[in-house]
Design an enzyme around this catalytic site. Sequence first.
Site, mmCIF file in Angstrom:
data_model
loop_
_atom_site.group_PDB
_atom_site.id
_atom_site.type_symbol
_atom_site.label_atom_id
_atom_site.label_comp_id
_atom_site.label_asym_id
_atom_site.label_seq_id
_atom_site.Cartn_x
_atom_site.Cartn_y
_atom_site.Cartn_z
ATOM 1 C CD1 TRP A 1 3.070 13.086 1.733
ATOM 2 C CD2 TRP A 1 0.907 13.590 1.989
ATOM 3 N NE1 TRP A 1 2.492 13.131 0.477
ATOM 4 C CE2 TRP A 1 1.162 13.445 0.606
ATOM 5 C CE3 TRP A 1 -0.398 13.917 2.395
ATOM 6 C CZ2 TRP A 1 0.171 13.599 -0.366
ATOM 7 C CZ3 TRP A 1 -1.384 14.068 1.429
ATOM 8 C CH2 TRP A 1 -1.096 13.910 0.073
ATOM 9 C CG ASN A 2 -2.066 9.371 2.621
ATOM 10 O OD1 ASN A 2 -1.239 8.766 3.294
ATOM 11 N ND2 ASN A 2 -2.749 8.793 1.658
ATOM 12 C CE LYS B 1 11.465 8.724 4.879
ATOM 13 N NZ LYS B 1 10.840 10.036 5.076
ATOM 14 N N PRO B 2 8.896 8.795 9.172
ATOM 15 C CG PRO B 2 8.718 10.763 10.456
ATOM 16 C CD PRO B 2 9.587 9.541 10.257
ATOM 17 C CB ALA B 3 5.808 11.784 4.854
ATOM 18 N N GLY C 1 3.252 4.120 0.399
ATOM 19 C CA GLY C 1 3.565 5.324 -0.359
ATOM 20 C C GLY C 1 3.309 5.082 -1.836
ATOM 21 C CB SER C 2 4.342 6.966 -4.787
ATOM 22 O OG SER C 2 5.744 6.940 -4.658
ATOM 23 C CD GLU D 1 -1.032 -2.173 2.296
ATOM 24 O OE1 GLU D 1 -1.807 -1.774 1.410
ATOM 25 O OE2 GLU D 1 -1.202 -3.226 2.917
ATOM 26 C CG LEU D 2 3.175 0.018 -3.442
ATOM 27 C CD1 LEU D 2 3.897 -0.671 -4.583
ATOM 28 C CD2 LEU D 2 4.143 0.880 -2.643
ATOM 29 C CB CYS E 1 -3.902 4.688 -1.189
ATOM 30 S SG CYS E 1 -4.400 3.970 0.374
ATOM 31 C CD GLU F 1 -2.538 7.285 -5.998
ATOM 32 O OE1 GLU F 1 -1.309 7.329 -6.196
ATOM 33 O OE2 GLU F 1 -3.027 6.716 -5.005
HETATM 34 P P1 NAP Z 1 5.988 8.875 -1.629
HETATM 35 O O1 NAP Z 1 6.536 10.044 -2.326
HETATM 36 O O2 NAP Z 1 6.239 7.519 -2.165
HETATM 37 O O3 NAP Z 1 6.522 8.976 -0.123
HETATM 38 C C1 NAP Z 1 6.186 8.025 0.831
HETATM 39 C C2 NAP Z 1 7.313 7.898 1.816
HETATM 40 O O4 NAP Z 1 8.467 7.415 1.128
HETATM 41 C C3 NAP Z 1 7.725 9.208 2.466
HETATM 42 O O5 NAP Z 1 8.039 8.959 3.819
HETATM 43 C C4 NAP Z 1 8.977 9.578 1.687
HETATM 44 O O6 NAP Z 1 9.865 10.381 2.413
HETATM 45 C C5 NAP Z 1 9.563 8.210 1.507
HETATM 46 N N1 NAP Z 1 10.632 8.112 0.521
HETATM 47 C C6 NAP Z 1 10.768 8.748 -0.656
HETATM 48 N N2 NAP Z 1 11.930 8.366 -1.245
HETATM 49 C C7 NAP Z 1 12.528 7.484 -0.413
HETATM 50 C C8 NAP Z 1 13.748 6.746 -0.426
HETATM 51 N N3 NAP Z 1 14.616 6.822 -1.445
HETATM 52 N N4 NAP Z 1 14.026 5.941 0.621
HETATM 53 C C9 NAP Z 1 13.189 5.850 1.657
HETATM 54 N N5 NAP Z 1 12.034 6.530 1.752
HETATM 55 C C10 NAP Z 1 11.690 7.322 0.712
HETATM 56 O O7 NAP Z 1 4.412 8.953 -1.485
HETATM 57 P P2 NAP Z 1 3.545 10.174 -0.971
HETATM 58 O O8 NAP Z 1 3.305 11.095 -2.085
HETATM 59 O O9 NAP Z 1 4.110 10.731 0.280
HETATM 60 O O10 NAP Z 1 2.211 9.395 -0.563
HETATM 61 C C11 NAP Z 1 1.163 9.231 -1.421
HETATM 62 C C12 NAP Z 1 1.182 7.847 -2.029
HETATM 63 O O11 NAP Z 1 1.012 6.875 -1.006
HETATM 64 C C13 NAP Z 1 0.028 7.659 -2.970
HETATM 65 O O12 NAP Z 1 0.445 6.983 -4.119
HETATM 66 C C14 NAP Z 1 -0.930 6.789 -2.172
HETATM 67 O O13 NAP Z 1 -1.806 6.033 -2.966
HETATM 68 C C15 NAP Z 1 0.003 5.964 -1.377
HETATM 69 N N6 NAP Z 1 -0.657 5.388 -0.199
HETATM 70 C C16 NAP Z 1 -0.942 4.057 -0.177
HETATM 71 C C17 NAP Z 1 -1.600 3.492 0.898
HETATM 72 C C18 NAP Z 1 -1.931 2.032 0.924
HETATM 73 O O14 NAP Z 1 -2.242 1.521 1.984
HETATM 74 N N7 NAP Z 1 -1.877 1.333 -0.202
HETATM 75 C C19 NAP Z 1 -1.955 4.302 1.983
HETATM 76 C C20 NAP Z 1 -1.652 5.658 1.949
HETATM 77 C C21 NAP Z 1 -0.988 6.188 0.838
HETATM 78 P P3 NAP Z 1 9.892 11.979 2.246
HETATM 79 O O15 NAP Z 1 8.558 12.455 2.638
HETATM 80 O O16 NAP Z 1 10.913 12.397 3.216
HETATM 81 O O17 NAP Z 1 10.220 12.255 0.832
#
Ligand code: NAP
Length: 488
Positions: A158-159, A182-184, A236-237, A258-259, A292, A389
């Site tokens: 979502w960020n 799939k978006p957040a 994502g995470s 990309e975590l 991130c 983080e």
């Molecule tokens: P997140 O909880 O991992 O969610 C990211 C995405 O994964 C969301 O679309 C979420 O959907 C989805 N998701 C969760 N469980 C899933 C499953 N079982 N199957 C498929 N998709 C699933 O992370 P966040 O809190 O939204 O984002 C923040 C994290 O992203 C931070 O750790 C940040 O550092 C990281 N990030 C990394 C980068 C990079 O380039 N390295 C860039 C931006 C952000 P829902 O929203 O529907 O739960």
Amino acid sequence: MKDLLKDPTLLRTQAYINGAWVDSDSGETFPVHNPATQEVIAEVASIGAAETRRAIEAAEVAQKPWAALSAMERSAVLRKWNDLILENVEDLAIIMTQEQGKVLAESRGEIVYAASFIEWFAEEGKRVYGDVFPLPQGSSRGIAIKQPVGVVAAVTPWNFPSAMLTRKCGPALAVGCAMVAKPAHETPLSMLALAELADRAGLPAGLLSVVPGAHAKPIGDEMCSNPIVRKFTFTGSTRIGKMLTAQCAETMKRVSMELGGNAPVIVFDDADPAKAAAGAAASKYRNSGQTCICANRILVQEGIYDEFVDELKKVVGGFKIGDGMDETSTHGPVITRKALEDIKSMVDDAVEQGAEIAAGGQFGEGGEQFIQPTILCNVTKDMRVFKEEIFGPVAPIFKFKTEEEAIAMANDTEFGLAAYLFTKDQGRTWRVSEGIEYGMVGVNETLISSTYIPFGGVKESGQGREGSSYGVDDYLEIKYICIGDLDS
Ligand code: NAP
């Protein structure tokens, strides 16, 4: 929200599957909230596994004729999409600020940044070359050609609700892949608006489907298990990324991850304290600390520590926290009340162990989601703010004595995404840049992201690179062809 937009038809609340706007099979919807006001701004179709499967099957059908086009023909469609995004920056920025909370100036910046991935890869797709190899048999020639991996599934956070899509679908579509994304659940509207513009640009049906949902697991399970999907790309995470990587192993999909990060900003005694503080603040507080590559741990050499803290306080004192729709706000809310509570608990942990709040420290008065930009001093490696983080506008400032100690502290984490250092010493620049285990290093610069650089991490921050000419490699397979009997 429609009345805020010049073009209200950009506000899409159905899923976009195989070129059509559709409700979920179950009829279920989920609410999208404005983090600044906590009001519900839209109800969006909540897609499940069956619709995701249909999107994947449609992608398989659409991908072959798309790959058979010339790169120039694909480029023409992508350039049109880029132009439409740029023509609609203002509306797209409003949609983003409404659902994500970042201030309008940052939203506009993200939309332009998002478009730049489409524009860049529309060109880069024309430069996918192969190789010819000398072989021991003189009558044979070895050739490597590069072909699109096929159907790609993408999941984004979502960020950066727009740029995290285009950084993936720009290269994927340019080289002839199809994508289901799939978006957040917090921020589906930005991706859906981009899909609307892709449709207007003439992107053939099925090449980009968007499947929003309140329940991520069934969508993710389908994406990770369906054998049609040949590549899975995730931002994502680290926790979710590891889980999805394991799921993808069953069908041996190519995976890009990309975590999360835990970025150090290392400030040496010889740095300019005002410039270092401005750079650290730009990295730390951008998007209210929710990127991130945000500075997570600020490591300052003892001789410059007090001066640096004073300079950082001055920068933070100039911030105005408020609704991102107010052009005078410099920083918006955090994404959810739960995120605010998590960030607060890390600050509480630090304070309980002796940290001092040098600025800020107010968390969401009256149930709101605003955090005053916070500076923590007297922090130690035992505190959660060193290890985790933070993902919020909290800057813990650690003290170190020597270069070796700074490198050891920087590397004392399972993450390895971005790191920054401030120094005027060229020798130290090289020693430290090479000595720290990170995918990206900014020297006297913290705004390091762009379309033209290979973005990505090492260790538990992931694998693969997005952006730059390296960014197409993740969407290509190499095929070796041996042509023999050339003497006859
Ligand atoms: P997140 O909880 O991992 O969610 C990211 C995405 O994964 C969301 O679309 C979420 O959907 C989805 N998701 C969760 N469980 C899933 C499953 N079982 N199957 C498929 N998709 C699933 O992370 P966040 O809190 O939204 O984002 C923040 C994290 O992203 C931070 O750790 C940040 O550092 C990281 N990030 C990394 C980068 C990079 O380039 N390295 C860039 C931006 C952000 P829902 O929203 O529907 O739960």
